[in-house]
Design a protein around this motif. Structure first.
Motif, PDB file in Angstrom:
ATOM      1  N   GLN A 194      -4.678   3.371 -11.207  1.00 35.23           N
ATOM      2  CA  GLN A 194      -4.525   3.905  -9.853  1.00 35.23           C
ATOM      3  C   GLN A 194      -5.676   3.458  -8.945  1.00 35.23           C
ATOM      4  OE1 GLN A 194      -2.160   6.782  -8.851  1.00 35.23           O
ATOM      5  NE2 GLN A 194      -1.027   5.651 -10.381  1.00 35.23           N
ATOM      6  N   TYR A 195      -6.889   3.552  -9.463  1.00 33.71           N
ATOM      7  CA  TYR A 195      -8.034   3.120  -8.649  1.00 33.71           C
ATOM      8  C   TYR A 195      -7.880   1.656  -8.263  1.00 33.71           C
ATOM      9  CZ  TYR A 195     -10.595   7.326 -10.183  1.00 33.71           C
ATOM     10  OH  TYR A 195     -11.000   8.615 -10.445  1.00 33.71           O
ATOM     11  N   ASP A 196      -7.416   0.868  -9.214  1.00 33.89           N
ATOM     12  CA  ASP A 196      -7.292  -0.560  -8.965  1.00 33.89           C
ATOM     13  C   ASP A 196      -6.357  -0.821  -7.779  1.00 33.89           C
ATOM     14  OD1 ASP A 196      -7.557  -3.249  -9.237  1.00 33.89           O
ATOM     15  OD2 ASP A 196      -6.246  -3.440 -10.975  1.00 33.89           O
ATOM     16  N   GLN A 197      -5.233  -0.123  -7.737  1.00 28.48           N
ATOM     17  CA  GLN A 197      -4.293  -0.312  -6.630  1.00 28.48           C
ATOM     18  C   GLN A 197      -4.904   0.144  -5.306  1.00 28.48           C
ATOM     19  OE1 GLN A 197      -0.531   1.511  -7.613  1.00 28.48           O
ATOM     20  NE2 GLN A 197      -0.167   0.089  -9.293  1.00 28.48           N
ATOM     21  N   ARG A 198      -5.624   1.235  -5.351  1.00 28.15           N
ATOM     22  CA  ARG A 198      -6.254   1.729  -4.115  1.00 28.15           C
ATOM     23  C   ARG A 198      -7.356   0.796  -3.666  1.00 28.15           C
ATOM     24  NH1 ARG A 198      -7.454   7.760  -6.177  1.00 28.15           N
ATOM     25  NH2 ARG A 198      -5.365   8.397  -6.755  1.00 28.15           N
ATOM     26  N   ARG A 199      -8.000   0.193  -4.635  1.00 31.13           N
ATOM     27  CA  ARG A 199      -9.057  -0.779  -4.330  1.00 31.13           C
ATOM     28  C   ARG A 199      -8.469  -1.921  -3.499  1.00 31.13           C
ATOM     29  NH1 ARG A 199     -11.387  -5.504  -7.635  1.00 31.13           N
ATOM     30  NH2 ARG A 199      -9.320  -5.497  -8.582  1.00 31.13           N
ATOM     31  N   ASN A 200      -7.345  -2.450  -3.938  1.00 30.48           N
ATOM     32  CA  ASN A 200      -6.703  -3.506  -3.172  1.00 30.48           C
ATOM     33  C   ASN A 200      -6.400  -3.037  -1.752  1.00 30.48           C
ATOM     34  OD1 ASN A 200      -6.689  -5.240  -5.348  1.00 30.48           O
ATOM     35  ND2 ASN A 200      -4.681  -4.573  -6.072  1.00 30.48           N
ATOM     36  N   LEU A 201      -5.907  -1.820  -1.667  1.00 29.70           N
ATOM     37  CA  LEU A 201      -5.518  -1.269  -0.376  1.00 29.70           C
ATOM     38  C   LEU A 201      -6.712  -1.167   0.564  1.00 29.70           C
ATOM     39  CD1 LEU A 201      -2.904  -0.047   0.851  1.00 29.70           C
ATOM     40  CD2 LEU A 201      -3.742   2.191   0.144  1.00 29.70           C
ATOM     41  N   ILE A 202      -7.813  -0.636   0.066  1.00 34.13           N
ATOM     42  CA  ILE A 202      -8.943  -0.367   0.955  1.00 34.13           C
ATOM     43  C   ILE A 202      -9.696  -1.647   1.299  1.00 34.13           C
ATOM     44  CG2 ILE A 202     -10.774   0.184  -0.742  1.00 34.13           C
ATOM     45  CD1 ILE A 202     -11.449   2.599   1.110  1.00 34.13           C
ATOM     46  N   VAL A 203      -9.857  -2.527   0.331  1.00 36.54           N
ATOM     47  CA  VAL A 203     -10.613  -3.754   0.596  1.00 36.54           C
ATOM     48  C   VAL A 203      -9.865  -4.611   1.614  1.00 36.54           C
ATOM     49  CG1 VAL A 203     -11.462  -5.899  -0.412  1.00 36.54           C
ATOM     50  CG2 VAL A 203     -11.784  -3.754  -1.619  1.00 36.54           C
ATOM     51  N   ASN A 204      -8.566  -4.731   1.385  1.00 33.72           N
ATOM     52  CA  ASN A 204      -7.726  -5.439   2.327  1.00 33.72           C
ATOM     53  C   ASN A 204      -7.786  -4.820   3.711  1.00 33.72           C
ATOM     54  OD1 ASN A 204      -5.243  -7.121   2.865  1.00 33.72           O
ATOM     55  ND2 ASN A 204      -5.511  -7.265   0.639  1.00 33.72           N
ATOM     56  N   GLY A 205      -7.637  -3.509   3.736  1.00 32.23           N
ATOM     57  CA  GLY A 205      -7.630  -2.783   4.999  1.00 32.23           C
ATOM     58  C   GLY A 205      -8.934  -2.953   5.753  1.00 32.23           C
ATOM     59  N   LEU A 206     -10.055  -2.802   5.061  1.00 37.09           N
ATOM     60  CA  LEU A 206     -11.365  -2.913   5.723  1.00 37.09           C
ATOM     61  C   LEU A 206     -11.539  -4.311   6.308  1.00 37.09           C
ATOM     62  CD1 LEU A 206     -13.567  -0.965   3.153  1.00 37.09           C
ATOM     63  CD2 LEU A 206     -13.110  -0.288   5.524  1.00 37.09           C
ATOM     64  N   ASN A 207     -11.170  -5.315   5.538  1.00 38.24           N
ATOM     65  CA  ASN A 207     -11.293  -6.683   6.047  1.00 38.24           C
ATOM     66  C   ASN A 207     -10.417  -6.893   7.277  1.00 38.24           C
ATOM     67  OD1 ASN A 207     -13.239  -8.102   4.441  1.00 38.24           O
ATOM     68  ND2 ASN A 207     -11.834  -7.872   2.716  1.00 38.24           N
ATOM     69  N   GLN A 208      -9.231  -6.304   7.233  1.00 40.52           N
ATOM     70  CA  GLN A 208      -8.326  -6.478   8.364  1.00 40.52           C
ATOM     71  C   GLN A 208      -8.810  -5.805   9.637  1.00 40.52           C
ATOM     72  OE1 GLN A 208      -4.375  -5.399   7.128  1.00 40.52           O
ATOM     73  NE2 GLN A 208      -4.128  -7.370   6.071  1.00 40.52           N
ATOM     74  N   ILE A 209      -9.433  -4.656   9.510  1.00 44.20           N
ATOM     75  CA  ILE A 209      -9.855  -3.967  10.733  1.00 44.20           C
ATOM     76  C   ILE A 209     -11.200  -4.470  11.234  1.00 44.20           C
ATOM     77  CG2 ILE A 209      -8.538  -1.903  10.149  1.00 44.20           C
ATOM     78  CD1 ILE A 209     -11.103  -0.511   9.401  1.00 44.20           C
ATOM     79  N   GLY A 210     -11.741  -5.466  10.596  1.00 41.05           N
ATOM     80  CA  GLY A 210     -12.961  -6.073  11.115  1.00 41.05           C
ATOM     81  C   GLY A 210     -14.245  -5.560  10.492  1.00 41.05           C
ATOM     82  N   LEU A 211     -14.133  -4.945   9.315  1.00 39.28           N
ATOM     83  CA  LEU A 211     -15.337  -4.567   8.577  1.00 39.28           C
ATOM     84  C   LEU A 211     -15.359  -5.390   7.293  1.00 39.28           C
ATOM     85  CD1 LEU A 211     -15.307  -0.674   8.972  1.00 39.28           C
ATOM     86  CD2 LEU A 211     -16.632  -2.323  10.280  1.00 39.28           C
ATOM     87  N   PRO A 212     -15.998  -6.559   7.336  1.00 43.59           N
ATOM     88  CA  PRO A 212     -15.932  -7.462   6.191  1.00 43.59           C
ATOM     89  C   PRO A 212     -16.474  -6.808   4.927  1.00 43.59           C
ATOM     90  CG  PRO A 212     -17.424  -8.311   7.901  1.00 43.59           C
ATOM     91  CD  PRO A 212     -16.806  -7.070   8.441  1.00 43.59           C
ATOM     92  N   CYS A 213     -15.728  -7.005   3.867  1.00 42.13           N
ATOM     93  CA  CYS A 213     -16.024  -6.271   2.646  1.00 42.13           C
ATOM     94  C   CYS A 213     -15.856  -7.201   1.464  1.00 42.13           C
ATOM     95  CB  CYS A 213     -15.032  -5.113   2.557  1.00 42.13           C
ATOM     96  SG  CYS A 213     -15.203  -4.112   1.105  1.00 42.13           S
ATOM     97  N   PHE A 214     -16.898  -7.376   0.694  1.00 44.75           N
ATOM     98  CA  PHE A 214     -16.781  -8.219  -0.488  1.00 44.75           C
ATOM     99  C   PHE A 214     -15.956  -7.464  -1.529  1.00 44.75           C
ATOM    100  CE2 PHE A 214     -19.513  -5.897  -3.254  1.00 44.75           C
ATOM    101  CZ  PHE A 214     -19.526  -6.545  -4.473  1.00 44.75           C
ATOM    102  N   GLU A 215     -15.370  -8.190  -2.451  1.00 47.55           N
ATOM    103  CA  GLU A 215     -14.451  -7.543  -3.375  1.00 47.55           C
ATOM    104  C   GLU A 215     -15.187  -6.854  -4.517  1.00 47.55           C
ATOM    105  OE1 GLU A 215     -11.588 -10.089  -5.267  1.00 47.55           O
ATOM    106  OE2 GLU A 215     -10.957  -8.405  -6.509  1.00 47.55           O
ATOM    107  N   PRO A 216     -15.179  -5.524  -4.516  1.00 54.94           N
ATOM    108  CA  PRO A 216     -15.844  -4.809  -5.604  1.00 54.94           C
ATOM    109  C   PRO A 216     -15.009  -4.928  -6.870  1.00 54.94           C
ATOM    110  CG  PRO A 216     -14.719  -3.256  -4.175  1.00 54.94           C
ATOM    111  CD  PRO A 216     -14.485  -4.612  -3.601  1.00 54.94           C
ATOM    112  N   ARG A 217     -15.646  -5.188  -7.981  1.00 53.66           N
ATOM    113  CA  ARG A 217     -14.876  -5.353  -9.213  1.00 53.66           C
ATOM    114  C   ARG A 217     -15.025  -4.177 -10.163  1.00 53.66           C
ATOM    115  NH1 ARG A 217     -14.354 -11.747 -10.071  1.00 53.66           N
ATOM    116  NH2 ARG A 217     -13.265 -11.944  -8.087  1.00 53.66           N
ATOM    117  N   GLY A 218     -15.754  -3.169  -9.733  1.00 55.36           N
ATOM    118  CA  GLY A 218     -15.912  -2.012 -10.601  1.00 55.36           C
ATOM    119  C   GLY A 218     -16.186  -0.751  -9.802  1.00 55.36           C
ATOM    120  N   ALA A 219     -16.353   0.364 -10.503  1.00 57.75           N
ATOM    121  CA  ALA A 219     -16.572   1.691  -9.923  1.00 57.75           C
ATOM    122  C   ALA A 219     -15.415   2.062  -8.984  1.00 57.75           C
ATOM    123  CB  ALA A 219     -17.917   1.768  -9.223  1.00 57.75           C
TER     124      ALA A 219
END
Ligand SMILES: Cc1ncc(COP(=O)(O)O)c(C=O)c1O
Lengths: 164, 392
Positions: free
Chosen positions: B288-313
């Motif tokens: 579940q976290y993994d799916q949400r991770r995709n959602l939030i990282v993608n979302g943050l990048n899209q709204i203009g807050l560049p976010c490197f891809e976290p691979r853990g936690a």
């Protein structure tokens, strides 16, 4: 079935109102592919429908009663229980039909507008079917949990708003 | 009160917490704990043990059965071989584990090298143990990994301990085997002790977590810290543990014995069940976290807050530099204007300035709504800034 499809189904099973766009992002797939997969799974009837679980009690205008009927059946040569089960399924009052192991054969869930209506349905429609040997009717008095969802569960988020 | 205590600052999170807790309608991505409640079978095991009357002290180092299970787990997951009777202590959370590890190895003035941004307790615990924290700033360009050359540069004759945490809170960074190997070489060369906080080990989304202690020659110089809070959604139970060489374990046990006595037995009972039968639930939650991770990282990048891809936690650590605000300012304004709580990056050390920590231990709906609100916020503030430039 491949792993991606299983994950897609699991996500949809939890919440089918989620947009395909969000689903695609969560599963790390192109949206088009997700749409295609859903369509395919619907076509082959792996996805059978999208239903909403409603606590009708809370609406205040629900007098429906539910009953679970244990049905004993004489199985038929070559087709076993299938023909009779399919026949029972066709009544709109019948909400679910399962073949059971143990003391009886079919478990039939019925919803009606009153206890009397359900009782009559059982006596006149169900019990009179050829091959039905006996029925035992149990009325549902209160629902606590259905399809994995607990009615009236306190789902408050108890965590602190901010924590390290 | 002694002066050093007066001087010790409160956690950078505290001020922000006070601000956020009074408000209504806040969506919080500021929480450092799972949004799942502890899986029922684990809770049930603890309830059952209470019913049977398990309400006593346990041995100082924890129930034997739990220590045996911990050893089996460490072997199963990381091919680590520890002796349950001499090398394991069950602690009151990883928090206590970090504290006793530092306290039993530091002489006054010894230096503890800490890659940051990092968990809030590392530096204060070092200070309270009489040590001197020495930060290494990790950078987004390096995916917030510790570079061996930076470690080497930070070493002085007083360096004693390297205290690190991968998967990392707050950045979500992980380090893979060969990167850790390079660190191990430096550790060996300069004879450091490593306290490796691996509390997020189960929340590793690409590849398998490598325990630092499993690297050749490192078990002898590592205090492995882990626990149940994150992987099993058991924060409130307060159960963690150390796995460490016998002499260090013996020393840590003295502190633990005199200050804590033992970790609570109900938590230990729950932890046994977690290790025995919790694998499925861990997988489910991590999925579940993994799916949400995709959602939030993608979302943050899209709204203009560049976010490197976290691979853990379960944290995303986007840069907010484009807004021109400081982390504190960004978080305060975001909270006041859009009622979204995220944690200012500088709460995790100076090097976190310019970033905020967004936890995705929140439901898909909450994450989606938070992202919508943040988008409005960013649009408003980045536009405003652009016009200011234009006028000049
Ligand atoms: C990196 C890190 N270490 C340790 C802890 C403390 O965990 P525990 O609940 O086991 O004390 C946390 C909790 O937020 C953490 O993020």
């Amino acid at each position: 079935m491949d792993d991606v499809k299983v994950r897609l189904l699991q996500a949809l099973e939890q919440n089918h109102r989620i947009t395909t766009k969000a689903l695609a992002t969560m599963l790390n797939l192109p949206e088009k592919e997700v749409k295609g997969m859903i369509k395919e799974l619907e076509d082959v009837k792996v996805i059978l429908g999208y239903i909403t679980l409603i606590d009708w009690e809370k609406t205040g205008n629900n007098d429906n009663v539910t009953a679970i009927i244990d049905v004993k059946v004489t199985p038929q040569r070559d087709v076993g229980f299938d023909i009779i089960a399919e026949r029972i399924c066709r009544f709109p009052e019948v909400k679910s039909v399962y073949l059971m192991s143990g003391g009886y054969d079919l478990s039939v869930m019925i919803e009606g507008t009153s206890m009397k209506q359900v009782a009559f349905f059982v006596a006149e429609k169900l019990a009179t079917l050829e091959n039905v040997q006996s029925t035992a009717t149990h009325f549902v008095l209160k629902k606590y949990k259905q399809d994995g969802i607990i009615f009236d569960e306190d789902q408050k988020d108890r965590r602190l708003v901010i924590s390290p | 009160m002694k002066k050093s205590m007066e001087e010790l600052p409160y956690s950078g999170i505290r001020k922000f917490f006070d601000l956020a807790s009074g408000m209504r309608g806040v969506i919080s991505l500021g929480v450092g704990e799972p949004d799942f409640v502890t899986p029922w079978h684990i809770r049930e095991a603890s309830v059952y043990s209470l019913e049977k009357g398990y309400t006593n002290y346990t041995s100082n180092c924890g129930l034997e059965e739990l220590r045996r299970e911990i050893c089996r787990y460490l072997f199963r997951k990381f091919q680590l071989e520890y002796d349950y009777s001499r090398e394991i202590i069950v602690t009151v959370g990883a928090s206590e584990a970090i504290d006793i590890a530092l306290r039993c190895v530091l002489e006054p003035g010894d230096e503890v090298i800490i890659p940051e941004p990092c968990f809030v307790s590392y530096k204060p615990c070092t200070v309270m143990a009489g040590g001197v924290p020495k930060s290494i700033f990790t950078r987004e360009a390096d995916h917030f990994k510790l570079r061996p050359e930076d470690l080497e540069k930070a070493i002085t004759p007083r360096s004693k301990v390297l205290l690190m945490c991968y998967p990392n809170n707050p950045t979500g960074a992980v380090m893979i085997g060969k990167e850790l190997q390079a660190i191990a070489q430096v550790v060996e060369r300069y004879d450091l002790l490593v306290i490796s906080d691996e509390i997020y080990s189960e929340l590793t989304y690409e590849g398998e977590h490598v325990s630092f202690a499993s690297l050749p020659g490192m078990k002898e110089r590592t205090v492995l810290v882990n626990g149940f809070s994150k992987s099993f959604a058991m924060t409130g139970w307060r159960i963690g543990y150390t796995a460490a060489p016998e002499d260090i374990t013996a020393a840590m046990l003295k502190i633990h014995q005199y200050t804590i006595m033992c970790a609570p037995i109900m938590g230990q009972m729950a932890a046994i069940e977690a290790l025995k039968n919790g694998e499925g639930e861990i997988k489910r939650m991590a999925g579940q976290y993994d799916q949400r991770r995709n959602l939030i990282v993608n979302g943050l990048n899209q709204i203009g807050l560049p976010c490197f891809e976290p691979r853990g936690a379960f944290y995303a650590f986007p840069s907010i530099k484009l807004t021109g605000m400081s982390s504190q300012e960004f978080c305060e304004k975001l909270l006041k204007e859009e009622k979204v709580a995220v944690v200012p990056g500088d709460a995790f050390g100076e090097s976190g300035e310019g970033y905020v920590r967004c936890s995705y231990a929140a439901s898909v709906e909450q994450i989606t709504e938070a992202l919508n609100r943040m988008e409005k916020f960013v649009e408003r503030h980045v536009k405003k800034r652009k016009t200011v430039y234009a006028v000049r």
